[in-house]
Design a protein around this motif. Structure first.
Motif, PDB file in Angstrom:
ATOM      1  N   VAL A 357       0.855  -1.191   0.000  1.00  0.00           N
ATOM      2  CA  VAL A 357       0.000   0.000   0.000  1.00  0.00           C
ATOM      3  C   VAL A 357       0.891   1.241   0.000  1.00  0.00           C
ATOM      4  O   VAL A 357       2.018   1.204   0.488  1.00  0.00           O
ATOM      5  N   GLU A 358       0.344   2.310  -0.559  1.00  0.00           N
ATOM      6  CA  GLU A 358       1.043   3.591  -0.468  1.00  0.00           C
ATOM      7  C   GLU A 358       0.302   4.452   0.536  1.00  0.00           C
ATOM      8  O   GLU A 358      -0.918   4.627   0.437  1.00  0.00           O
ATOM      9  N   ALA A 359       1.052   4.956   1.515  1.00  0.00           N
ATOM     10  CA  ALA A 359       0.438   5.842   2.514  1.00  0.00           C
ATOM     11  C   ALA A 359       0.334   7.236   1.919  1.00  0.00           C
ATOM     12  O   ALA A 359       1.314   7.775   1.403  1.00  0.00           O
ATOM     13  N   VAL A 418       6.013   5.002   1.420  1.00  0.00           N
ATOM     14  CA  VAL A 418       5.807   6.318   2.041  1.00  0.00           C
ATOM     15  C   VAL A 418       6.547   7.356   1.206  1.00  0.00           C
ATOM     16  O   VAL A 418       7.679   7.127   0.778  1.00  0.00           O
ATOM     17  N   ASN A 419       5.892   8.492   0.967  1.00  0.00           N
ATOM     18  CA  ASN A 419       6.513   9.557   0.170  1.00  0.00           C
ATOM     19  C   ASN A 419       7.447  10.417   1.014  1.00  0.00           C
ATOM     20  O   ASN A 419       7.137  10.766   2.144  1.00  0.00           O
ATOM     21  N   LEU A 420       8.589  10.756   0.423  1.00  0.00           N
ATOM     22  CA  LEU A 420       9.514  11.676   1.087  1.00  0.00           C
ATOM     23  C   LEU A 420       9.540  12.968   0.289  1.00  0.00           C
ATOM     24  O   LEU A 420       9.472  12.942  -0.944  1.00  0.00           O
ATOM     25  N   LEU A 450      10.613   3.855   0.351  1.00  0.00           N
ATOM     26  CA  LEU A 450      10.506   5.317   0.385  1.00  0.00           C
ATOM     27  C   LEU A 450      10.476   5.829  -1.050  1.00  0.00           C
ATOM     28  O   LEU A 450      11.312   5.450  -1.868  1.00  0.00           O
ATOM     29  N   GLU A 451       9.497   6.704  -1.333  1.00  0.00           N
ATOM     30  CA  GLU A 451       9.357   7.224  -2.690  1.00  0.00           C
ATOM     31  C   GLU A 451       9.901   8.640  -2.768  1.00  0.00           C
ATOM     32  O   GLU A 451       9.528   9.502  -1.979  1.00  0.00           O
ATOM     33  N   VAL A 452      10.794   8.847  -3.708  1.00  0.00           N
ATOM     34  CA  VAL A 452      11.294  10.205  -3.947  1.00  0.00           C
ATOM     35  C   VAL A 452      11.089  10.524  -5.427  1.00  0.00           C
ATOM     36  O   VAL A 452      10.986   9.622  -6.251  1.00  0.00           O
ATOM     37  N   ILE A 478      11.569   5.591  -7.370  1.00  0.00           N
ATOM     38  CA  ILE A 478      11.461   6.901  -8.023  1.00  0.00           C
ATOM     39  C   ILE A 478       9.988   7.097  -8.333  1.00  0.00           C
ATOM     40  O   ILE A 478       9.399   6.302  -9.063  1.00  0.00           O
ATOM     41  N   ASP A 479       9.433   8.167  -7.773  1.00  0.00           N
ATOM     42  CA  ASP A 479       8.010   8.454  -7.959  1.00  0.00           C
ATOM     43  C   ASP A 479       7.819   9.345  -9.190  1.00  0.00           C
ATOM     44  O   ASP A 479       8.744  10.053  -9.600  1.00  0.00           O
ATOM     45  N   ASP A 480       6.646   9.312  -9.761  1.00  0.00           N
ATOM     46  CA  ASP A 480       6.278  10.199 -10.879  1.00  0.00           C
ATOM     47  C   ASP A 480       7.332  10.166 -11.984  1.00  0.00           C
ATOM     48  O   ASP A 480       7.668  11.198 -12.564  1.00  0.00           O
ATOM     49  N   LEU A 499      10.616   1.745  -9.839  1.00  0.00           N
ATOM     50  CA  LEU A 499      10.333   2.953 -10.598  1.00  0.00           C
ATOM     51  C   LEU A 499       8.813   3.046 -10.778  1.00  0.00           C
ATOM     52  O   LEU A 499       8.170   2.063 -11.142  1.00  0.00           O
ATOM     53  N   LYS A 500       8.250   4.227 -10.478  1.00  0.00           N
ATOM     54  CA  LYS A 500       6.809   4.387 -10.631  1.00  0.00           C
ATOM     55  C   LYS A 500       6.516   5.286 -11.819  1.00  0.00           C
ATOM     56  O   LYS A 500       6.908   6.455 -11.827  1.00  0.00           O
ATOM     57  N   ILE A 501       5.849   4.714 -12.812  1.00  0.00           N
ATOM     58  CA  ILE A 501       5.545   5.465 -14.032  1.00  0.00           C
ATOM     59  C   ILE A 501       4.438   6.474 -13.738  1.00  0.00           C
ATOM     60  O   ILE A 501       3.372   6.105 -13.237  1.00  0.00           O
TER      61      ILE A 501
HETATM   62 MG    MG Z   1       4.022   8.382  -4.205  1.00  0.00          MG
END
Ligand code: MG
Ligand code: C2E
Ligand code: MG
Length: 576
Positions: A357-359, A418-420, A450-452, A478-480, A499-501
């Motif tokens: 899950v993504e918080a 979790v997003n940073l 951790l997503e950056v 890597i987010d976005d 990696l998140k597209i």
């Molecule tokens: Mg994110």
């Protein structure tokens, strides 16, 4: 000689004065002494009779004004021109009315016509009955002193780098305009886009050159229609005159189009964009108010439409007030327990299982309701509150993950994302804090991702932070991906595993070949680099089946599961 001395030279004090210098009076006669003073003085001394005719003209007067005694005596005072003649007559009348003056600053002229600034003092000359029969004038040349003073004033008014009005002086000019004629004036605030980067990369001398060229360009674009100043750094201001309220936008556009060209500096060409905000001054009397409004318009231009000129709009001020309010309230939101976490399922496309899950943070605002991160995360970024907020999110979500693990067997393999934010990455204590939170919650490092964003891999500082986080054993994503500037190859330097597209590419999947091509390329490069891929923002069945057929392993999106409260995720876990 001063006014006071003049008074003393006449009347009963003579005796005392002479008595204290017995030797002097006995050695020289008064007349002799007077001659020596008048003819030896470096100050111009002359005597003028009641009708304004010159009776005495000393050598210093000859030197200063250029007329010899022969030429001056018996005529009207030659240093008085036609323009100053009436003023001179008034002064002369005063002096004859026993109102002498000292150090009165006036412009007189020399024989060659050039002006000379003099400090004039007068002494009345009396006959035996005490009546004033002539006036003695003493003039000191203060032209140079005045010029030096004016140069100093000028210097204080000028920005030393660009020659435009300096901040303080510009504000004075603006205030005068507001108090005089605000109805025809507009204030423009301008800022060079990305100037700081150029300054950092090419050095201050290049930066200074850019500012100077820009200032020159700005001045010629403004011309006689207004005044230009520099507030500091790369922030410039222009007061435009003769602008009606209805032509505010047009005036701003015209100004910008007159200056928007590449700038040459340090032997190269820079295409530096200029953003501007403009506000009409009508109805404003306070300098701070118009400045703040122009600044708000500029901020809006910089954020949403760089390279353009925005016109101030009351809504900008309202939004700024709300931002300020939110900013203060946000400081207490954690303590007041108003921060809520929603969790969005991340799904394995082959099996349909929830792999993690993504918080996603929300703020349950007492008056405004549930606020999405876009409303307050950027704010928290700018104030630094994100550091505390981010740790709170991390702590809460890790505790939640531990809870799920204890309650549901299916949660044993689940990864928590979790997003940073960039601001958090700059905290030297970040890795230590993450380790402590994991230990406290009893969660293994490998279960946390951790997503950056790509924007956060720019500096050495960021790289260090990533490496330290990586060495804790947490996963990094890597987010976005695709919305930043870095290439996949460059990203290989960092310890990323996922990696998140970005969802913009997923959204374009079914409508055009470009986004599909980008996704295909990203998938194949990720595979060769050993990176796992998660597609974001899957909303339709078409997108889902296309992603599946392209070989994308995992995805998240409204179609697969919306961000939802922890209890809803618990219900999902209970069913598997
Ligand atoms: Mg994110
Ligand atoms: P993100 O990390 O890329 O998170 C995904 C965002 O996309 C979430 O928006 C999510 O609700 C939304 N989303 C998911 N599926 C879909 C879909 O199918 N369609 C559409 N249109 N949107 C979808 P949300 O929750 O508003 O978060 C926005 C951004 O705020 C996040 O983007 C993340 O960058 C940031 N954020 C959220 N929580 C945190 C946090 O705790 N800390 C920090 N620093 N940033 C956070
Ligand atoms: Mg994202």
């Amino acid at each position: 000689m001063t006014e006071k001395a003049a008074g003393e030279s006449h009347g009963g004090d003579d005796a005392t004065a002479a008595a204290s210098y017995p030797d002097a009076t006995s050695l020289w006669s008064d007349a002799e002494l007077l001659r020596a003073v008048v003819y030896g003085s470096p100050l111009a001394i002359y005597v003028v009779g009641p009708s304004g005719l010159v009776e005495l003209w000393n050598p210093a007067a000859e030197r200063l004004f250029g007329w010899t005694a022969d030429q001056a005596i018996g005529r009207r005072l030659p240093i008085v021109s036609d323009e100053t003649s009436a003023e001179f007559d008034r002064l002369l009348a005063l002096a004859f009315a026993d109102q002498p003056f000292s150090d009165l600053e006036r412009v007189r002229h020399r024989r060659d016509g050039s002006p000379v600034v003099v400090a004039i003092s007068t002494v009345p000359l009396r006959d035996s009955k005490g009546a004033i029969r002539a006036v003695l004038g003493v003039s000191e040349d203060i032209t140079d002193r005045r010029a030096a003073e004016e140069a100093l004033v000028c210097q204080a008014r000028q920005d030393s780098l660009t020659g435009l009005f300096a901040r303080g002086y510009f504000l004075e000019v603006l205030e005068k305009q507001l108090l005089g004629d605000a109805a025809t004036a507009a204030l423009v605030m301008l800022d060079l886009d990305g100037f700081k980067d150029v300054n950092d990369r090419f050095g201050h001398h290049v930066g200074d050159e850019i500012l100077t060229s820009f200032a020159q360009r700005l001045r010629s674009a403004v011309g006689e229609r207004g005044d230009a100043g520099r507030l500091g750094g790369d922030e410039f201001v222009v007061l435009l005159r003769g602008v009606g309220e209805n032509s505010t936008a047009e005036a701003g556009r015209a100004l910008l189009s007159g200056i928007d060209r590449p700038i040459r500096a340090g032997g190269r060409e820079f295409s530096i964009g200029v953003s501007a905000g403009i506000v009409h001054c009508r109805g404003s009397t306070r300098v701070e108010e118009v400045l703040r409004r122009a600044d708000l318009a500029l901020l809006e231009a910089k954020h949403s439409h760089p390279g353009t000129c925005r016109v101030f709009d009351q809504r900008m001020e309202d939004a700024a007030v709300e931002r300020l309010l939110l900013e203060t309230q946000l400081a207490n939101a954690v303590v007041r327990d108003e921060i809520v976490l929603h969790y969005q399922p991340i799904i394995d496309l082959a099996t349909g299982a929830m792999t993690g899950v993504e918080a996603l943070v929300r703020w349950e605002h007492p008056r405004l309701g549930l606020l999405p991160p876009a409303r307050f995360v950027p704010l928290a970024e700018s104030t630094g509150a994100i550091v505390e907020l981010g740790l709170h999110v991390l702590r809460e979500s890790c505790n939640q993950l531990r809870q799920w693990e204890l309650e549901y067997p299916s949660a044993k393999q689940m990864v928590l994302s979790v997003n940073l934010s960039p601001r958090q990455m700059r905290e030297p204590s970040l890795a230590g804090d993450v380790a402590a939170i994991l230990a406290e919650a009893g969660v293994e490092a490998s279960r946390l991702q951790l997503e950056v964003t790509e924007h956060m891999t720019a500096t050495d500082e960021d790289e260090e932070a990533l490496v330290r986080l990586g060495s804790l054993g947490v996963q990094l994503a890597i987010d976005d991906f695709g919305t930043g500037y870095s290439s996949l190859i460059a990203l290989r330097r960092y310890p990323f595993s996922t990696l998140k597209i970005d969802r913009s590419f997923v959204a374009g999947l079914s409508s055009g070949w470009e986004d599909r091509a980008i996704i295909v390329a990203t998938l194949s490069l990720s595979e060769s680099l050993g990176l796992a891929v998660i597609a974001e923002g899957v909303e339709t069945e078409v997108q889902l089946s296309m992603l599946r057929s392209l070989g994308c392993e995992r995805a998240q999106g409204f179609l697969l599961g919306r961000p939802q409260p922890a209890e809803a995720i618990s219900a999902l876990l209970a069913r598997t």
